[in-house]
Write a protein that holds these residues in place. Structure first.
Motif, PDB file in Angstrom:
ATOM      1  N   LEU A  89      32.773 -36.719 -24.268  1.00 30.17           N
ATOM      2  CA  LEU A  89      31.362 -36.943 -24.583  1.00 30.17           C
ATOM      3  C   LEU A  89      31.201 -37.617 -25.937  1.00 30.17           C
ATOM      4  N   ARG A  90      31.957 -37.189 -26.916  1.00 36.02           N
ATOM      5  CA  ARG A  90      31.849 -37.776 -28.245  1.00 36.02           C
ATOM      6  C   ARG A  90      32.404 -39.205 -28.270  1.00 36.02           C
ATOM      7  N   GLN A  91      33.471 -39.468 -27.525  1.00 36.55           N
ATOM      8  CA  GLN A  91      34.007 -40.818 -27.460  1.00 36.55           C
ATOM      9  C   GLN A  91      33.047 -41.771 -26.755  1.00 36.55           C
ATOM     10  N   GLU A  92      32.380 -41.277 -25.713  1.00 30.29           N
ATOM     11  CA  GLU A  92      31.396 -42.111 -25.023  1.00 30.29           C
ATOM     12  C   GLU A  92      30.220 -42.437 -25.939  1.00 30.29           C
ATOM     13  N   LEU A  93      29.812 -41.483 -26.750  1.00 29.29           N
ATOM     14  CA  LEU A  93      28.753 -41.753 -27.724  1.00 29.29           C
ATOM     15  C   LEU A  93      29.178 -42.823 -28.720  1.00 29.29           C
ATOM     16  N   GLU A  94      30.445 -42.806 -29.076  1.00 28.94           N
ATOM     17  CA  GLU A  94      30.957 -43.825 -29.989  1.00 28.94           C
ATOM     18  C   GLU A  94      30.965 -45.198 -29.322  1.00 28.94           C
ATOM     19  N   TYR A  95      31.280 -45.233 -28.026  1.00 26.44           N
ATOM     20  CA  TYR A  95      31.218 -46.496 -27.288  1.00 26.44           C
ATOM     21  C   TYR A  95      29.789 -47.038 -27.274  1.00 26.44           C
ATOM     22  N   LEU A  96      28.816 -46.140 -27.205  1.00 26.91           N
ATOM     23  CA  LEU A  96      27.417 -46.564 -27.224  1.00 26.91           C
ATOM     24  C   LEU A  96      27.086 -47.264 -28.537  1.00 26.91           C
ATOM     25  N   ARG A  97      27.554 -46.691 -29.623  1.00 27.75           N
ATOM     26  CA  ARG A  97      27.212 -47.247 -30.931  1.00 27.75           C
ATOM     27  C   ARG A  97      27.907 -48.585 -31.180  1.00 27.75           C
ATOM     28  N   ILE A  98      29.116 -48.736 -30.665  1.00 30.85           N
ATOM     29  CA  ILE A  98      29.902 -49.940 -30.954  1.00 30.85           C
ATOM     30  C   ILE A  98      29.659 -51.033 -29.917  1.00 30.85           C
ATOM     31  N   ALA A 149      20.754 -57.407 -24.719  1.00 35.57           N
ATOM     32  CA  ALA A 149      19.502 -58.105 -24.431  1.00 35.57           C
ATOM     33  C   ALA A 149      18.305 -57.167 -24.426  1.00 35.57           C
ATOM     34  N   ILE A 150      18.457 -55.978 -23.837  1.00 37.54           N
ATOM     35  CA  ILE A 150      17.334 -55.038 -23.771  1.00 37.54           C
ATOM     36  C   ILE A 150      16.926 -54.582 -25.163  1.00 37.54           C
ATOM     37  N   THR A 151      17.906 -54.293 -26.001  1.00 35.85           N
ATOM     38  CA  THR A 151      17.606 -53.887 -27.375  1.00 35.85           C
ATOM     39  C   THR A 151      16.956 -55.018 -28.152  1.00 35.85           C
ATOM     40  N   ALA A 152      17.424 -56.256 -27.946  1.00 37.11           N
ATOM     41  CA  ALA A 152      16.870 -57.405 -28.660  1.00 37.11           C
ATOM     42  C   ALA A 152      15.417 -57.651 -28.282  1.00 37.11           C
ATOM     43  N   VAL A 153      15.056 -57.404 -27.015  1.00 40.11           N
ATOM     44  CA  VAL A 153      13.695 -57.664 -26.549  1.00 40.11           C
ATOM     45  C   VAL A 153      12.754 -56.511 -26.866  1.00 40.11           C
ATOM     46  N   SER A 154      13.191 -55.286 -26.550  1.00 40.07           N
ATOM     47  CA  SER A 154      12.295 -54.128 -26.670  1.00 40.07           C
ATOM     48  C   SER A 154      12.538 -53.293 -27.914  1.00 40.07           C
ATOM     49  N   THR A 174      18.962 -44.160 -28.410  1.00 34.85           N
ATOM     50  CA  THR A 174      17.620 -43.593 -28.489  1.00 34.85           C
ATOM     51  C   THR A 174      17.178 -43.036 -27.156  1.00 34.85           C
ATOM     52  N   LEU A 175      17.478 -43.780 -26.073  1.00 40.08           N
ATOM     53  CA  LEU A 175      17.101 -43.326 -24.738  1.00 40.08           C
ATOM     54  C   LEU A 175      17.806 -42.021 -24.392  1.00 40.08           C
ATOM     55  N   PHE A 176      19.067 -41.927 -24.761  1.00 43.11           N
ATOM     56  CA  PHE A 176      19.817 -40.690 -24.489  1.00 43.11           C
ATOM     57  C   PHE A 176      19.292 -39.541 -25.340  1.00 43.11           C
ATOM     58  N   ASP A 177      19.031 -39.800 -26.620  1.00 44.72           N
ATOM     59  CA  ASP A 177      18.554 -38.743 -27.515  1.00 44.72           C
ATOM     60  C   ASP A 177      17.206 -38.189 -27.078  1.00 44.72           C
ATOM     61  N   ASN A 178      16.356 -39.048 -26.512  1.00 47.50           N
ATOM     62  CA  ASN A 178      15.015 -38.623 -26.122  1.00 47.50           C
ATOM     63  C   ASN A 178      14.937 -38.119 -24.682  1.00 47.50           C
ATOM     64  N   SER A 179      16.062 -37.964 -24.022  1.00 48.74           N
ATOM     65  CA  SER A 179      16.065 -37.456 -22.643  1.00 48.74           C
ATOM     66  C   SER A 179      17.068 -36.310 -22.536  1.00 48.74           C
ATOM     67  N   VAL A 234      24.154 -46.307 -19.925  1.00 47.37           N
ATOM     68  CA  VAL A 234      24.994 -47.447 -20.297  1.00 47.37           C
ATOM     69  C   VAL A 234      24.914 -48.526 -19.223  1.00 47.37           C
ATOM     70  N   PHE A 235      24.942 -48.113 -17.963  1.00 48.13           N
ATOM     71  CA  PHE A 235      24.834 -49.083 -16.867  1.00 48.13           C
ATOM     72  C   PHE A 235      23.502 -49.817 -16.907  1.00 48.13           C
ATOM     73  N   VAL A 236      22.425 -49.080 -17.172  1.00 53.18           N
ATOM     74  CA  VAL A 236      21.102 -49.716 -17.246  1.00 53.18           C
ATOM     75  C   VAL A 236      21.084 -50.800 -18.315  1.00 53.18           C
ATOM     76  N   PHE A 237      21.694 -50.527 -19.450  1.00 55.04           N
ATOM     77  CA  PHE A 237      21.725 -51.507 -20.519  1.00 55.04           C
ATOM     78  C   PHE A 237      22.746 -52.618 -20.259  1.00 55.04           C
ATOM     79  N   SER A 238      23.559 -52.465 -19.224  1.00 51.47           N
ATOM     80  CA  SER A 238      24.506 -53.512 -18.852  1.00 51.47           C
ATOM     81  C   SER A 238      23.945 -54.441 -17.779  1.00 51.47           C
ATOM     82  N   ILE A 239      22.769 -54.149 -17.257  1.00 51.23           N
ATOM     83  CA  ILE A 239      22.180 -54.966 -16.190  1.00 51.23           C
ATOM     84  C   ILE A 239      21.995 -56.428 -16.601  1.00 51.23           C
TER      85      ILE A 239
END
Length: 230
Positions: free
Chosen positions: A65-74, A80-85, A91-96, A139-144
């Motif tokens: 779990l901690r390694q996957e969180l690190e993959y999120l940050r790096i 594209a989603i972060t650049a637009v919105s 943030t999505l994970f923290d708020n859900s 992660v998959f959603v942000f990879s679309i």
């Protein structure tokens, strides 16, 4: 007249099929999440029972779990989603489901020595795996956008090849068209299921990049083999 009626019926059937697919999509996604979480949990529990992991008890799933969180940050720090919105997967994970993660962390699930042995290790591992599954889905959603980029390039290449075949009098291949069209969704869904149920930490690039390439290849062949005259 009969031919026109058959054409209308075919279009209506295609529209109904597309509508049914869209309506069933949320249910299909939830079922895939649940099944992959179950499969991954079973593998994790077997690993604890038979001693497959280097870390005892819940520690292996916690490390994942901690390694996957690190993959999120790096890996997904800029997309594209972060650049637009401006919304990040962190943030999505923290708020859900992140609330659940912080709750179990607050009650000491990840630090309690009782969760390294006995039934507590299995309970903690299941909690971690379910959190990990939902995080990987984000992660998959942000990879679309990766699939859209690859798909757009493949569509352009396929249309160019189709026009060249149309001008040059090349032969059509209905079999290739059907095979390519039927390969698009499996190239995505199989990769998603493998990523969600993978029993260890893995960089999402190693899963979704080949998947997007295979999906784009199928789109290119489907477009190129589409019938010359419509």
């Amino acid at each position: 007249m009969t031919k026109r009626d058959d054409t209308k019926k075919d279009k209506r059937a295609n529209n109904d099929s597309l509508l049914n697919t869209l309506l069933k999509l949320p249910f299909t996604i939830m079922m895939m999440l649940f099944i992959s979480a179950i499969v991954s949990s079973v593998i994790e529990l077997l690993g604890i029972y038979f001693g497959w992991w280097e870390q005892p008890g819940v520690k292996h799933s916690e490390l994942m779990l901690r390694q996957e969180l690190e993959y999120l940050r790096i890996t997904l720090a800029k997309n594209a989603i972060t650049a637009v919105s401006g919304l990040t997967v962190q943030t999505l994970f923290d708020n859900s489901v992140g609330y659940v993660f912080r709750f179990f962390n607050h009650i000491g699930l990840f630090d309690n020595p009782d969760f390294t042995i006995g039934i507590g290790a299995y309970i903690g591992a299941i909690v971690n795996i379910f959190l990990l599954t939902f995080m990987r889905f984000f992660v998959f959603v942000f990879s679309i956008p990766l699939y859209f980029i690859f798909g757009y390039v493949a569509l352009v290449i396929g249309m160019f090849e189709r026009d060249r075949r149309r001008v040059g009098g090349g032969r059509e291949s209905g079999t290739l068209f059907q095979l390519s069209r039927n390969s698009i969704l499996p190239s995505i869904s199989i990769a998603l299921f493998l990523y969600l149920a993978w029993p260890d930490s893995i960089n999402p690039v190693y899963i979704f990049f080949p998947s997007a390439f295979l999906c784009a290849t199928a789109i290119a062949y489907m477009t190129a083999s589409y019938k010359k005259y419509t």
